[in-house]
Write a protein that holds these residues in place. Structure first.
Motif, PDB file in Angstrom:
ATOM      1  N   SER A 231       6.705  -2.550   5.251  1.00 34.17           N
ATOM      2  CA  SER A 231       7.367  -1.253   5.073  1.00 34.17           C
ATOM      3  C   SER A 231       7.276  -0.726   3.649  1.00 34.17           C
ATOM      4  CB  SER A 231       8.836  -1.361   5.475  1.00 34.17           C
ATOM      5  OG  SER A 231       9.489  -2.326   4.666  1.00 34.17           O
ATOM      6  N   THR A 232       6.714  -1.501   2.732  1.00 35.53           N
ATOM      7  CA  THR A 232       6.554  -1.040   1.344  1.00 35.53           C
ATOM      8  C   THR A 232       5.067  -0.775   1.103  1.00 35.53           C
ATOM      9  OG1 THR A 232       6.455  -3.370   0.664  1.00 35.53           O
ATOM     10  CG2 THR A 232       8.572  -2.242   0.488  1.00 35.53           C
ATOM     11  N   PRO A 233       4.629   0.423   1.451  1.00 36.12           N
ATOM     12  CA  PRO A 233       3.187   0.680   1.459  1.00 36.12           C
ATOM     13  C   PRO A 233       2.553   0.671   0.080  1.00 36.12           C
ATOM     14  CG  PRO A 233       4.408   2.705   1.818  1.00 36.12           C
ATOM     15  CD  PRO A 233       5.408   1.588   1.855  1.00 36.12           C
ATOM     16  N   SER A 234       1.366   0.099   0.038  1.00 32.44           N
ATOM     17  CA  SER A 234       0.507   0.162  -1.138  1.00 32.44           C
ATOM     18  C   SER A 234      -0.701   1.007  -0.748  1.00 32.44           C
ATOM     19  CB  SER A 234       0.089  -1.243  -1.560  1.00 32.44           C
ATOM     20  OG  SER A 234      -0.898  -1.182  -2.566  1.00 32.44           O
ATOM     21  N   ALA A 235      -1.037   1.987  -1.555  1.00 30.72           N
ATOM     22  CA  ALA A 235      -2.093   2.952  -1.193  1.00 30.72           C
ATOM     23  C   ALA A 235      -3.402   2.252  -0.841  1.00 30.72           C
ATOM     24  CB  ALA A 235      -2.294   3.948  -2.323  1.00 30.72           C
ATOM     25  N   LYS A 236      -3.725   1.168  -1.536  1.00 32.97           N
ATOM     26  CA  LYS A 236      -5.011   0.509  -1.302  1.00 32.97           C
ATOM     27  C   LYS A 236      -5.062  -0.238   0.022  1.00 32.97           C
ATOM     28  CE  LYS A 236      -3.638  -3.569  -4.024  1.00 32.97           C
ATOM     29  NZ  LYS A 236      -3.544  -4.497  -2.905  1.00 32.97           N
ATOM     30  N   ASP A 237      -3.907  -0.443   0.667  1.00 29.93           N
ATOM     31  CA  ASP A 237      -3.867  -1.183   1.936  1.00 29.93           C
ATOM     32  C   ASP A 237      -3.545  -0.273   3.119  1.00 29.93           C
ATOM     33  OD1 ASP A 237      -4.409  -3.721   0.823  1.00 29.93           O
ATOM     34  OD2 ASP A 237      -2.331  -3.871   0.127  1.00 29.93           O
ATOM     35  N   ARG A 238      -3.813   1.032   2.977  1.00 26.21           N
ATOM     36  CA  ARG A 238      -3.551   1.996   4.053  1.00 26.21           C
ATOM     37  C   ARG A 238      -4.882   2.591   4.529  1.00 26.21           C
ATOM     38  NH1 ARG A 238       0.172   6.440   2.790  1.00 26.21           N
ATOM     39  NH2 ARG A 238       0.478   6.453   5.048  1.00 26.21           N
ATOM     40  N   TYR A 239      -5.649   1.789   5.243  1.00 30.30           N
ATOM     41  CA  TYR A 239      -6.989   2.183   5.683  1.00 30.30           C
ATOM     42  C   TYR A 239      -7.138   1.836   7.165  1.00 30.30           C
ATOM     43  CZ  TYR A 239      -7.455  -2.796   4.773  1.00 30.30           C
ATOM     44  OH  TYR A 239      -7.239  -4.152   4.763  1.00 30.30           O
ATOM     45  N   ALA A 240      -8.219   2.276   7.755  1.00 30.83           N
ATOM     46  CA  ALA A 240      -8.473   2.006   9.175  1.00 30.83           C
ATOM     47  C   ALA A 240      -9.189   0.671   9.349  1.00 30.83           C
ATOM     48  CB  ALA A 240      -9.313   3.134   9.765  1.00 30.83           C
ATOM     49  N   ILE A 241      -8.876  -0.004  10.441  1.00 32.02           N
ATOM     50  CA  ILE A 241      -9.647  -1.181  10.860  1.00 32.02           C
ATOM     51  C   ILE A 241     -10.058  -0.972  12.311  1.00 32.02           C
ATOM     52  CG2 ILE A 241      -8.483  -2.739   9.247  1.00 32.02           C
ATOM     53  CD1 ILE A 241      -6.850  -3.842  11.499  1.00 32.02           C
ATOM     54  N   GLN A 242     -11.234  -1.475  12.653  1.00 30.63           N
ATOM     55  CA  GLN A 242     -11.784  -1.247  13.990  1.00 30.63           C
ATOM     56  C   GLN A 242     -11.580  -2.460  14.873  1.00 30.63           C
ATOM     57  OE1 GLN A 242     -16.026  -0.319  14.132  1.00 30.63           O
ATOM     58  NE2 GLN A 242     -15.624   1.164  15.785  1.00 30.63           N
ATOM     59  N   SER A 243     -11.121  -2.216  16.094  1.00 33.39           N
ATOM     60  CA  SER A 243     -10.906  -3.304  17.041  1.00 33.39           C
ATOM     61  C   SER A 243     -12.241  -3.836  17.535  1.00 33.39           C
ATOM     62  CB  SER A 243     -10.077  -2.823  18.233  1.00 33.39           C
ATOM     63  OG  SER A 243     -10.088  -3.794  19.262  1.00 33.39           O
ATOM     64  N   PRO A 244     -12.487  -5.147  17.496  1.00 37.19           N
ATOM     65  CA  PRO A 244     -13.734  -5.700  18.028  1.00 37.19           C
ATOM     66  C   PRO A 244     -13.758  -5.690  19.561  1.00 37.19           C
ATOM     67  CG  PRO A 244     -12.302  -7.462  17.300  1.00 37.19           C
ATOM     68  CD  PRO A 244     -11.624  -6.181  16.906  1.00 37.19           C
ATOM     69  N   PHE A 245     -12.640  -5.374  20.200  1.00 36.00           N
ATOM     70  CA  PHE A 245     -12.571  -5.316  21.664  1.00 36.00           C
ATOM     71  C   PHE A 245     -12.854  -3.916  22.197  1.00 36.00           C
ATOM     72  CE2 PHE A 245     -10.028  -9.030  20.620  1.00 36.00           C
ATOM     73  CZ  PHE A 245     -10.352  -9.938  21.612  1.00 36.00           C
ATOM     74  N   THR A 246     -12.271  -2.895  21.554  1.00 31.92           N
ATOM     75  CA  THR A 246     -12.370  -1.535  22.102  1.00 31.92           C
ATOM     76  C   THR A 246     -13.119  -0.573  21.205  1.00 31.92           C
ATOM     77  OG1 THR A 246     -10.306  -0.841  21.057  1.00 31.92           O
ATOM     78  CG2 THR A 246     -10.143  -1.899  23.236  1.00 31.92           C
ATOM     79  N   ASN A 281     -13.990   9.414   4.926  1.00 36.63           N
ATOM     80  CA  ASN A 281     -13.568  10.731   4.440  1.00 36.63           C
ATOM     81  C   ASN A 281     -12.258  11.176   5.094  1.00 36.63           C
ATOM     82  OD1 ASN A 281     -15.859  11.189   2.710  1.00 36.63           O
ATOM     83  ND2 ASN A 281     -17.072  11.611   4.580  1.00 36.63           N
ATOM     84  N   ASP A 282     -11.359  10.216   5.240  1.00 33.24           N
ATOM     85  CA  ASP A 282     -10.069  10.487   5.884  1.00 33.24           C
ATOM     86  C   ASP A 282      -8.921  10.522   4.883  1.00 33.24           C
ATOM     87  OD1 ASP A 282     -10.065   7.848   5.207  1.00 33.24           O
ATOM     88  OD2 ASP A 282      -9.563   7.088   7.201  1.00 33.24           O
ATOM     89  N   GLY A 283      -9.251  10.547   3.594  1.00 32.75           N
ATOM     90  CA  GLY A 283      -8.210  10.570   2.578  1.00 32.75           C
ATOM     91  C   GLY A 283      -7.593   9.202   2.337  1.00 32.75           C
ATOM     92  N   ARG A 284      -8.202   8.173   2.903  1.00 28.93           N
ATOM     93  CA  ARG A 284      -7.702   6.803   2.752  1.00 28.93           C
ATOM     94  C   ARG A 284      -8.780   5.941   2.081  1.00 28.93           C
ATOM     95  NH1 ARG A 284      -3.424   5.616   6.461  1.00 28.93           N
ATOM     96  NH2 ARG A 284      -2.459   7.593   7.039  1.00 28.93           N
ATOM     97  N   PRO A 285      -8.417   4.702   1.660  1.00 30.08           N
ATOM     98  CA  PRO A 285      -9.451   3.786   1.161  1.00 30.08           C
ATOM     99  C   PRO A 285     -10.474   3.483   2.257  1.00 30.08           C
ATOM    100  CG  PRO A 285      -7.261   3.021   0.551  1.00 30.08           C
ATOM    101  CD  PRO A 285      -7.057   4.166   1.501  1.00 30.08           C
ATOM    102  N   LYS A 286     -11.582   2.888   1.860  1.00 31.97           N
ATOM    103  CA  LYS A 286     -12.659   2.601   2.814  1.00 31.97           C
ATOM    104  C   LYS A 286     -12.158   1.762   3.980  1.00 31.97           C
ATOM    105  CE  LYS A 286     -16.513   2.844  -0.468  1.00 31.97           C
ATOM    106  NZ  LYS A 286     -17.634   2.082  -1.079  1.00 31.97           N
ATOM    107  N   ALA A 287     -12.611   2.125   5.167  1.00 39.63           N
ATOM    108  CA  ALA A 287     -12.200   1.428   6.389  1.00 39.63           C
ATOM    109  C   ALA A 287     -13.027   0.160   6.576  1.00 39.63           C
ATOM    110  CB  ALA A 287     -12.376   2.350   7.589  1.00 39.63           C
ATOM    111  N   LEU A 288     -12.533  -0.739   7.451  1.00 38.78           N
ATOM    112  CA  LEU A 288     -13.273  -1.935   7.857  1.00 38.78           C
ATOM    113  C   LEU A 288     -13.796  -1.696   9.266  1.00 38.78           C
ATOM    114  CD1 LEU A 288     -11.019  -4.860   6.520  1.00 38.78           C
ATOM    115  CD2 LEU A 288     -13.296  -4.201   5.719  1.00 38.78           C
ATOM    116  N   LEU A 289     -15.117  -1.479   9.379  1.00 41.81           N
ATOM    117  CA  LEU A 289     -15.764  -1.187  10.652  1.00 41.81           C
ATOM    118  C   LEU A 289     -16.746  -2.294  11.015  1.00 41.81           C
ATOM    119  CD1 LEU A 289     -14.465   1.587  10.173  1.00 41.81           C
ATOM    120  CD2 LEU A 289     -16.643   2.642  10.910  1.00 41.81           C
ATOM    121  N   LEU A 290     -17.016  -2.416  12.305  1.00 48.69           N
ATOM    122  CA  LEU A 290     -18.051  -3.337  12.758  1.00 48.69           C
ATOM    123  C   LEU A 290     -19.400  -2.922  12.162  1.00 48.69           C
ATOM    124  CD1 LEU A 290     -16.882  -3.542  16.441  1.00 48.69           C
ATOM    125  CD2 LEU A 290     -17.151  -5.529  14.950  1.00 48.69           C
TER     126      LEU A 290
END
Length: 647
Positions: A231-246, A281-290
């Motif tokens: 609940s204490t957000p850090s800007a560098k840890d607010r990014y997208a991650i991709q599900s390996p299932f879906t 380009n979502d205004g967040r840090p780089k995402a983790l994608l497959l």
């Protein structure tokens, strides 16, 4: 006071406050007499705990060697309800007066002032008795709650307030008011220094442990699902991650992922596929994608804050996602899933496995103990404890009745469960608990029971004056009797004797009585047995105040040997055979050496005497009366050693 008010502070002022602030500095220590017939246990057990019969401010001053050595002060002072609180008007001029004074009635217009004048010097002394990381827990009801809270804010500092506990003293409404039935009382908890104090954890319940299962046969044992965000957000840890299932993109919303990015990447790749950092380009840090996954062309940032899951059918149906899903399902079927997982079927939001063997062995004290599970100790603040967690007033009376029988006339008994809980939270397993208003001895009983149940090693000091004007000194007839019976297991029966009927808790205590003020003249005119008591009770060594308890040597056949310490070093009092203290010379030294060898004691030998005519490297010499007075906190440079003692 004016400086505090002008700087924006809040000050509690009342008539006689200035005098009350100085009283504790004028109180002189008193001679303590050990009442052997009221002591319980072996000499070793007696050296650990004590009951002191006497006025509590004078007792705390006398306990100079325990100053700054107490881990927890747990006490239940008189509540100023017009029935129990007494005030001696002579205390304003002579704080050494031992009398309790008259009961302060509800009709007394100055009753609140008298109560605060009595409590202020005692609260000052309580703070002095605490270790730097020590804690005070003091019981109170609504009659003086606000006055006590303001005094504690002033003495300890508002910043050192740990908790205001609201405990349920009864669980059924009573007809004690035409407005609201009183069902609760309070415990105010303050630290001497909150940054150093620690709040423990309550014992875990079976219900809490049942929430942990092992769905994937993980070799690390049972676990439960926990939120993967904090609940204490850090800007560098607010990014997208991709599900390996879906192939869906998961965001932490307004929160942040609980693990660093490097760890998140490692845990994702344990599902069998490689992940890379990609700028969406979502205004967040780089995402983790497959690796090789398609990148969404447009992602509405506003939508992401409201919907933490983004689905893109083109991406989800790509060959990269199909291959990743196949590898992930193999891991899911095989078992021992990674710590970051996507639900039992792989179709859920990211979650984290929390292992039972890694959580704290207890629960955080929260309102009604309804908390689920926490990894960090929380500040408990203003809390409510219901009767299932803290006991209630009637249970306290019933507990006392079962031990000493009915007819004791003491009807303000706190429940044992409440005191055990407080001690468990704020006193370490080998700590010292002080209760300056001991009453029926609930604090001592709680310490003994906790030691018995958990094999802890806590000690207690209880102070109780009682009501001698009514022919009933509670310290003897109730406090001592209760603790003796819980130690031995004795209980009353219909035949008015006390056969052993309960599990004896063991241990023991020393019973002391405060007598006259002490000074050099008093010490030099004491009888031998009186002086031995003073030596045994007052002695401490540099750096070993609270922990330097002397064990009395009672065996016959010794002329000078009176005690030993935990290191098995002997303590000797040179008595000339008449009515006064003798001197250490070659003759008495030879006897000391002989008695030390006979008792199997180690050197150096500690010798109390009037003068030192003979010196030896095998002896540590303590001059009487100087060393005794120094052990009681009296300094010859600023104290009158020769002040006339009262009778």
């Amino acid at each position: 006071m004016l400086k505090t008010m002008m700087s924006g502070g809040v000050v509690l002022n009342f008539h006689g406050k200035r005098t009350a602030q100085e009283i504790d500095k004028k109180v002189r220590p008193r001679q303590t007499q050990i009442i052997k017939k009221l002591c319980v246990g072996t000499q070793e057990d007696q050296a650990r705990n004590m009951i002191i019969e006497g006025e509590n401010l004078q007792a705390m001053v006398t306990l100079y060697k325990e100053r700054g050595q107490v881990d927890l002060i747990l006490t239940d002072p008189p509540y100023n309800t017009g029935q129990y609180f007494r005030y001696n008007d002579r205390w304003d001029n002579d704080p050494n007066d031992p009398e309790l004074g008259q009961v302060v009635k509800l009709e007394d217009g100055s009753r609140h002032t008298k109560w605060m004048k009595a409590m202020l010097p005692r609260l000052n002394m309580m703070k002095a008795m605490l270790k730097p990381n020590g804690v005070l827990a003091i019981c109170i009801d609504d009659n003086e709650l606000f006055h006590l809270g303001m005094m504690l804010d002033e003495i300890f500092g508002e910043e050192n307030r740990i908790a205001i506990i609201n405990w349920q003293k009864s669980y059924a409404p009573k007809n004690d008011s035409k407005h609201v039935s009183t069902a609760t009382e309070y415990v105010l908890v303050y630290a001497k220094d909150k940054s150093l104090a620690k709040t423990g954890l309550e014992e875990r319940t079976d219900g809490m442990n049942k929430k942990y299962r092992n769905l994937d046969e993980d070799p690390d044992g049972a676990w439960r699902s926990s939120d993967a965000t904090v609940s204490t957000p850090s800007a560098k840890d607010r990014y997208a991650i991709q599900s390996p299932f879906t192939g869906e993109l998961h965001y932490p919303g307004s929160r942040a992922w609980t693990f660093p990015k490097k760890s998140i990447k490692y845990l994702l790749e344990q599902w069998g596929s490689d992940f890379v950092e990609v700028d969406l380009n979502d205004g967040r840090p780089k995402a983790l994608l497959l690796k090789g996954s398609l990148i969404p062309k447009t992602i509405q940032r506003a939508a992401l804050d409201n919907n933490p899951v983004v689905s893109d059918q083109k991406i989800m149906s790509s060959p990269v996602i199909a291959a990743a899903k196949s590898e992930a399902e193999k891991v899911l079927k095989k078992g021992t899933w990674p710590q970051l997982y996507f639900g039992d079927l792989g179709t859920g939001r990211p979650a984290v496995k929390r292992y039972l063997n890694q959580v704290k062995k207890g629960k955080v004290p929260l309102t009604y103990w309804a908390a689920d599970e926490y990894d960090e100790i929380l500040e408990i603040g203003s809390q409510s404890w219901d009767h299932e967690e803290s006991g209630h007033s009637q249970s306290g009376i019933n507990e006392l009745n079962s031990i000493v029988g009915k007819g004791h006339g003491f009807d303000t008994v706190k429940p044992l469960k409440l005191f055990k809980k407080i001690i468990h939270l704020w006193c370490p397993s080998n700590g010292l608990v002080l209760d300056p208003y001991a009453g029926s001895g609930t604090t001592g009983h709680a310490v003994l029971e906790l030691n018995y149940e958990a094999e802890t090693n806590r000690r207690f000091i209880l102070v109780e004056q009682g009501s001698p004007e009514r022919g009933d000194k509670y310290a003897r007839s109730l406090t001592q009797e209760r603790l003796k019976r819980v130690i031995t297991g004795e209980r009353p029966n219909n035949k008015k004797n006390s056969p052993v009927m309960a599990n004896p808790l063991g241990n023991g205590f020393q019973f002391r009585m405060l007598t006259k003020k002490i000074d050099s003249k008093t010490v030099l005119t004491m009888r031998k047995d009186e002086l031995i008591d003073v030596v045994i009770t007052s002695h401490w060594e540099n750096g070993k105040r609270g922990g330097s308890c002397l064990i009395r040597v009672e065996e016959h056949g010794y002329k000078y040997l009176v005690g030993k310490n935990e290191q098995n070093e002997g303590y000797f009092l040179i008595w000339n055979g008449g009515e006064q203290v003798g001197q250490l010379d070659t003759e008495t030294y030879a006897t000391v050496i002989q008695e030390g060898k006979k008792a199997g004691l180690k050197q150096p030998f500690h010798v109390y005497a009037r003068y030192e005519i003979y010196q030896s490297k095998n002896v540590i010499f303590y001059k009487i009366p100087d060393k005794i007075l120094a052990h009681l906190g009296l300094n010859e440079n600023n104290d009158s050693f020769n002040e006339e003692g009262d009778e």
